[in-house]
Design a protein around this motif. Sequence first.
Motif, PDB file in Angstrom:
ATOM      1  N   GLU A  85       0.769  -1.132  -0.663  1.00  0.00           N
ATOM      2  CA  GLU A  85      -0.128  -0.126   0.244  1.00  0.00           C
ATOM      3  C   GLU A  85       1.347   1.553   0.223  1.00  0.00           C
ATOM      4  OE1 GLU A  85      -3.946   1.200  -0.647  1.00  0.00           O
ATOM      5  OE2 GLU A  85      -3.337  -1.135  -0.486  1.00  0.00           O
ATOM      6  N   THR A  86       0.833   2.356  -0.872  1.00  0.00           N
ATOM      7  CA  THR A  86       1.799   3.688  -1.259  1.00  0.00           C
ATOM      8  C   THR A  86       0.208   4.762  -0.802  1.00  0.00           C
ATOM      9  OG1 THR A  86       1.054   3.649  -3.193  1.00  0.00           O
ATOM     10  CG2 THR A  86       2.820   2.301  -2.973  1.00  0.00           C
ATOM     11  N   LYS A  87       0.770   5.928  -1.100  1.00  0.00           N
ATOM     12  CA  LYS A  87       0.084   7.282  -0.832  1.00  0.00           C
ATOM     13  C   LYS A  87      -0.715   6.973  -2.327  1.00  0.00           C
ATOM     14  CE  LYS A  87       3.020  10.644  -1.479  1.00  0.00           C
ATOM     15  NZ  LYS A  87       3.909  11.965  -1.590  1.00  0.00           N
ATOM     16  N   ASN A  88       0.189   6.441  -2.817  1.00  0.00           N
ATOM     17  CA  ASN A  88      -0.708   6.963  -4.137  1.00  0.00           C
ATOM     18  C   ASN A  88      -1.685   5.695  -4.806  1.00  0.00           C
ATOM     19  OD1 ASN A  88       0.402   9.425  -4.791  1.00  0.00           O
ATOM     20  ND2 ASN A  88       2.448   8.038  -5.896  1.00  0.00           N
ATOM     21  N   GLY A  89      -1.715   4.172  -3.943  1.00  0.00           N
ATOM     22  CA  GLY A  89      -2.742   3.129  -3.887  1.00  0.00           C
ATOM     23  C   GLY A  89      -1.900   2.374  -3.198  1.00  0.00           C
ATOM     24  N   LEU A  91       0.320  -1.288  -5.121  1.00  0.00           N
ATOM     25  CA  LEU A  91       0.697  -1.725  -6.175  1.00  0.00           C
ATOM     26  C   LEU A  91       1.651  -2.672  -6.115  1.00  0.00           C
ATOM     27  CD1 LEU A  91       3.553   2.338  -6.475  1.00  0.00           C
ATOM     28  CD2 LEU A  91       1.819   0.864  -8.272  1.00  0.00           C
ATOM     29  N   THR A  96       6.338  -2.017  -7.937  1.00  0.00           N
ATOM     30  CA  THR A  96       6.530  -0.300  -6.976  1.00  0.00           C
ATOM     31  C   THR A  96       8.265  -0.322  -7.026  1.00  0.00           C
ATOM     32  OG1 THR A  96       5.267  -0.804  -5.364  1.00  0.00           O
ATOM     33  CG2 THR A  96       7.569  -0.057  -4.416  1.00  0.00           C
ATOM     34  N   ARG A  99       8.621   2.320 -10.088  1.00  0.00           N
ATOM     35  CA  ARG A  99       8.264   3.800 -10.244  1.00  0.00           C
ATOM     36  C   ARG A  99       9.133   3.989  -9.710  1.00  0.00           C
ATOM     37  NH1 ARG A  99       5.902   8.071 -11.004  1.00  0.00           N
ATOM     38  NH2 ARG A  99       4.993   9.532  -8.821  1.00  0.00           N
TER      39      ARG A  99
END
Length: 151
Positions: A85-89, A91, A96, A99
């Motif tokens: 879970e990342t701040k952008n949803g 992944l 990741t 990114r």
Amino acid sequence: MERSTISQAMLRVSELERIYRDKMYTMMKLENIVQEYILESDGTRYDCNEVVDFNREFELIIELGQEISTIKTNISKANNENYIETKNGKLSLQGTLNRIKYLREQVNNFENILDGVKSSKERKVDAAATSVYYRVKEPNFNKKELKKYLE
């Protein structure tokens, strides 16, 4: 097949690839795959070099290549099936990693831009009895904002 973490599997691949490269290097040397000896007229033989068991080394190289390929496939599968879970949803690990690679390249490029852009103000006079003017160079972006973004 034994269970291991992605990190452990990557270490194992690294170790196997080192062994694989060493074995391939040994096999590529002509003196290791050619048997040289002196044969006297009476049939006596004197070996001039140590002979590498080509068939054994060949089989080992093939096995190493297959094991490396299997582990790398499992790593790729795990990287695509596990999510964080990342701040952008949400992944996948592979997403990741992609990114992070992209962001590192971006940061490096923008840091180079910041290092390369300089403000300057140069006093100029074209001819005698003409008015003085300034040739000014300034970045067309806010350097402080870009630095803050990069931090």
